[in-house]
Every structure is written in C-alpha cells, then in structure tokens.
Design a protein around this motif. Structure first.
Motif, PDB file in Angstrom:
ATOM      1  N   GLY A  55      -3.992   1.348   3.311  1.00  0.00           N
ATOM      2  CA  GLY A  55      -3.541   1.857   4.597  1.00  0.00           C
ATOM      3  C   GLY A  55      -2.113   2.338   4.631  1.00  0.00           C
ATOM      4  N   SER A  56      -1.395   2.254   3.505  1.00  0.00           N
ATOM      5  CA  SER A  56       0.041   2.536   3.530  1.00  0.00           C
ATOM      6  C   SER A  56       0.367   3.977   3.899  1.00  0.00           C
ATOM      7  N   LEU A  57      -0.421   4.938   3.433  1.00  0.00           N
ATOM      8  CA  LEU A  57      -0.129   6.337   3.725  1.00  0.00           C
ATOM      9  C   LEU A  57      -0.293   6.665   5.207  1.00  0.00           C
ATOM     10  N   TYR A  58      -0.961   5.793   5.942  1.00  0.00           N
ATOM     11  CA  TYR A  58      -1.174   6.020   7.381  1.00  0.00           C
ATOM     12  C   TYR A  58      -0.173   5.219   8.215  1.00  0.00           C
ATOM     13  N   ALA A  59       0.732   4.495   7.548  1.00  0.00           N
ATOM     14  CA  ALA A  59       1.524   3.473   8.213  1.00  0.00           C
ATOM     15  C   ALA A  59       2.944   3.910   8.539  1.00  0.00           C
ATOM     16  N   ASP A  60       3.525   3.203   9.506  1.00  0.00           N
ATOM     17  CA  ASP A  60       4.944   3.301   9.817  1.00  0.00           C
ATOM     18  C   ASP A  60       5.712   2.137   9.193  1.00  0.00           C
ATOM     19  N   TRP A  61       5.013   0.997   9.039  1.00  0.00           N
ATOM     20  CA  TRP A  61       5.612  -0.214   8.484  1.00  0.00           C
ATOM     21  C   TRP A  61       4.738  -0.732   7.349  1.00  0.00           C
ATOM     22  N   LEU A  62       5.384  -1.359   6.357  1.00  0.00           N
ATOM     23  CA  LEU A  62       4.669  -1.908   5.213  1.00  0.00           C
ATOM     24  C   LEU A  62       4.950  -3.407   5.119  1.00  0.00           C
ATOM     25  N   ASP A  63       3.891  -4.182   5.109  1.00  0.00           N
ATOM     26  CA  ASP A  63       3.961  -5.634   5.050  1.00  0.00           C
ATOM     27  C   ASP A  63       4.067  -6.039   3.574  1.00  0.00           C
ATOM     28  N   VAL A  64       5.288  -6.377   3.139  1.00  0.00           N
ATOM     29  CA  VAL A  64       5.578  -6.602   1.720  1.00  0.00           C
ATOM     30  C   VAL A  64       5.942  -8.064   1.496  1.00  0.00           C
ATOM     31  N   ILE A  65       5.382  -8.658   0.457  1.00  0.00           N
ATOM     32  CA  ILE A  65       5.757 -10.019   0.110  1.00  0.00           C
ATOM     33  C   ILE A  65       6.561 -10.007  -1.184  1.00  0.00           C
ATOM     34  N   GLY A  66       7.614 -10.795  -1.210  1.00  0.00           N
ATOM     35  CA  GLY A  66       8.469 -10.874  -2.386  1.00  0.00           C
ATOM     36  C   GLY A  66       9.135 -12.227  -2.478  1.00  0.00           C
ATOM     37  N   LYS A  67       9.951 -12.410  -3.498  1.00  0.00           N
ATOM     38  CA  LYS A  67      10.655 -13.668  -3.687  1.00  0.00           C
ATOM     39  C   LYS A  67      12.096 -13.540  -3.227  1.00  0.00           C
ATOM     40  N   GLY A  68      12.542 -14.559  -2.487  1.00  0.00           N
ATOM     41  CA  GLY A  68      13.928 -14.618  -2.072  1.00  0.00           C
ATOM     42  C   GLY A  68      14.798 -15.141  -3.195  1.00  0.00           C
ATOM     43  N   GLU A  69      16.081 -15.221  -2.924  1.00  0.00           N
ATOM     44  CA  GLU A  69      17.023 -15.653  -3.959  1.00  0.00           C
ATOM     45  C   GLU A  69      16.818 -17.105  -4.358  1.00  0.00           C
TER      46      GLU A  69
END
Length: 416
Positions: free
Chosen positions: A166-180
């Motif tokens: 769905g990313s190409l249709y989106a305004d926002w991307l729900d991204v998961i990552g690692k903090g410091e």
C-alpha cells in the motif's frame, strides 16, 4: 473533532453504533464500480490509484472510527465484512487497505492526547497509511537493521523494507526500527520527502497491484508525536492483521462462486460424459457449484466468528480491564487460528474445484480466473499455516499457550 467525554478516557474506542445494512448500502455501489475493471487491471498490472481514491473520497477509512470522532461507528465484525465485500470486487484493492485500517485501530486504542487527536484529524482529512515492517534480508524483528535516531526535536529513519503493501498509495508509512537503546520503535514517516524511495518491484505471482515492493529510507524525517515504542501497539494487533487477510480471502471465495456461476451459465456445450447436453442443467456440474457455495458459507462464518472475538478484546480494552482483555486475547488467538485454517482451506479448494464445473475455455487468460488461486495462495503464504493445527492441538491437550512472544512482537506483530 469532539473531545473524549471525560479527561480520564482510556482510549478512543466506543461501542459500535453503525447498522451493517447502512454501511453496505453506502459502500457497495463503490465496490461494484471497482469490480468492473478488476480483470483488466489484473491482466495488465495496472495499479488501482483511481479505485483507492474513490474509497478515500467516500471516507471508507472512517468505517471503524466512532461517530463521536467523525466516523461511521462500525464494529470490527462489520469492518471485516465490508473488507470482504471489497475483496470480492478486487482482492488487490482490499489488501492495500490492510495497513491503513490496522494503524487506525492502533490509534483508537491509544490514550487520548494532542498527538493522537492530530492522527484522527489526519484520518478525517483522508491521509493514508502504508506499511513498512518486514526486511528482505531474512532477518527477524530481533535483528532488524532499520534505525531510528533522535536529533534535537525530530527523528531520522534509515533502512530498507520489503512487503511495503500500500505504500505507493500512501501519505504516511508505518515503519518499525531499532532505537539507540536497541528497543523497537514505531515511526510514522511522511512519504512526501526526499529521504523516502518507493519501488514497485513486488515479484509475487499474486496480489500484483498492491505495491508490496521495496521502501528505502535515508535519514527520513519523523516528528514528535509520530514516534512511539512498538511495545505500546494495540494488544490484538497481530490478530487484526491476520483477520484482515482472512477477510480478503473470504472475498476471493465469494468472487470464485460468482465467476463460476457466470461461466457455467455461459458454457455452450458439454462433454460426451455429461448428464445433460446443457452444462447449466448437468447435475454433476451443479453439484460442483453447490460445493463451492458451502466453502463460501464456511469462510464467511469463520470470518464473523474471528472478527467478533476481536470485538470482545476491544471492549475489554475500552473498559480498562486488563485481565479480561488478556483472557479474551488468548481466546481470540485460538479463534483466529481456527478461522485461518478454515478459510485458507476453503478458498484454495474453491479456487481449484470450480474449474471442474467449467470447460477448457475457463483457462483463457481473457477470463483471468486463475487470479483467484494466485491471489489466495499469495495471501495464504503470509503466515505459517503449516504450524497452526499443531499449536492448537498442543494448547487444547497440554494447555501450552498458542501466543508466541516473537509473533506478537511484545504487543502484536504485523502477521507477515
């Protein structure tokens, strides 16, 4: 937007107020419009930007949001039923909405705050959310490579994702990552910035217009209020994502029956072994249609059972009863897993068995009847169905919890 009733409100969740027949009456005409071009889009891999926009313009995103906050006030059972009807029209378009609806559910479960008020306003402003969790390096959430670092009053996100549905249709991307500190962090990144690159390179043989390809982030900017610990995500998040897949599969099963009936009615001749020269009057071919209809019945019943179990979890969450919520979440894990086994088996059986009622012409690329099996097989591969029956049996016989800490990602995984 109307503020919560009291300053002690635990979330934005409210009892459902919508009538299912009213929701269907509003959205079914749009689903019917979407269905008209489904085969052509499937054959040509035409991305359904226009069709997704029709749904945005009709405020389909507000289905689950309570009326108090400007939405339609649907239950989860009603929401998933609508998603199944949309999938009957176009399974790709329905799957595109999975991440967006899941993030809405997450914000509804969150405590009222100015930043969450802004998110509800964004939903009312028809801003759309795509996904960005899984990485294509055979990694797990334990060794995720995407990083989220704080710089002054903002955050920077760097990494690469795949299955970015769905990313190409989106305004926002729900991204998961690692903090410091190594903890998992959810970041909502605006798609409209130089640090975000989206590529439609999804190589799967099904779900080919969902834009489930690559997403690359290079020092992508995120603001305060759009970043929070992944452990705070809605407790039934994994169940929500899985049941969304089951809703799309249920819609595919409905489409198989619809297209199978139409194809049998249009058959001009029968095989010599047939019991009637008119295919639509052949008892054995009619039996095939009847058997496929039973698969539709079972998938719809299983979907409603799974969805209603999540409504019970949400009700306990809204009441602040943690013990009851966790008890119901465990019950939902069992119910959703049973529904997963039922629906995947039913959809894939129907997608193959329907051809027994049809002639060789049904394999023509013009009809694109193969899309139902391809799309269903792709969706069914998202989660490890091979393990589900064993896990259920171990729970029922030995009382071993079916809830995996890895699958739940602390508070609920995405189910990919």
């Amino acid at each position: 937007m109307t503020a919560p009733d009291a300053p002690t409100a635990l979330s934005y969740l409210r009892p459902a107020t919508a009538r299912e027949e009213d929701l269907v009456a509003r959205f079914q005409p749009i689903f019917d419009r979407i269905a008209k071009g489904n085969v052509e889009r499937e054959r040509n891999r035409t991305l359904p930007y226009e069709q997704v926009q029709w749904l945005k313009d009709a405020d389909f995103a507000l289905v689950r949001i309570p009326q108090e906050f400007g939405g339609w006030g649907a239950s989860l059972e009603q929401t998933y039923y609508l998603l199944a009807l949309l999938a009957e029209a176009d399974a790709n378009v329905a799957h595109i909405w999975r991440n967006h609806l899941a993030f809405i559910e997450d914000r509804l479960n969150a405590r009222p705050s100015p930043s969450n008020d802004r998110w509800l306003q964004r939903f009312r402003d028809r801003e759309f959310v795509g996904g960005g969790w899984t990485e294509a390096n055979n990694g797990t959430y334990a060794n995720i490579q995407t990083t989220v670092t704080r710089e002054d009053d903002h955050y920077k996100v760097t990494g690469a994702k795949f299955y970015a549905t769905g990313s190409l249709y989106a305004d926002w991307l729900d991204v998961i990552g690692k903090g410091e500190d190594g903890s998992l962090i959810t970041t909502l990144v605006s798609r409209h910035q130089p640090g975000v690159v989206l590529t439609d390179d999804w190589p799967g043989f099904g779900q080919r217009t969902t834009a489930s390809g690559s997403a690359t982030y290079r020092d992508a900017l995120a603001r305060e209020g759009d970043v929070f610990p992944a452990s705070e995500r809605v407790v039934y998040q994994g169940h929500f994502y899985q049941t969304a897949l089951l809703a799309v599969l249920t819609g595919i099963t409905r489409a198989i029956l619809r297209d199978g009936i139409a194809a049998l009615k249009s058959r001009g001749r029968n095989y010599p072994q047939g019991l009637n020269p008119v295919p639509a009057l052949d008892p054995q071919l009619l039996q095939v249609i009847g058997e496929v209809s039973v698969r539709v019945f079972s998938t719809e019943a299983a979907l409603r059972r799974a969805a209603s179990s999540l409504d019970l979890v949400a009700a306990a969450q809204a009441a602040g009863d943690v013990a009851l919520r966790d008890q119901r979440a465990l019950a939902a894990e069992v119910t959703v897993s049973q529904a997963q086994l039922t629906i995947i088996d039913g959809t894939l059986h129907a997608a193959t068995h329907i051809f027994d009622a049809l002639g060789a012409s049904a394999t023509s690329e013009e009809t694109a009847l193969d899309r139902h099996w391809r799309n269903a097989r792709t969706l069914a591969s998202h989660n490890p169905v091979a393990y589900k029956a064993r896990i259920l049996g171990d729970y029922l016989v030995n009382d071993i919890s079916p809830v995996s800490s890895i699958a739940r990602l602390g508070r609920g995984g995405q189910g990919n």
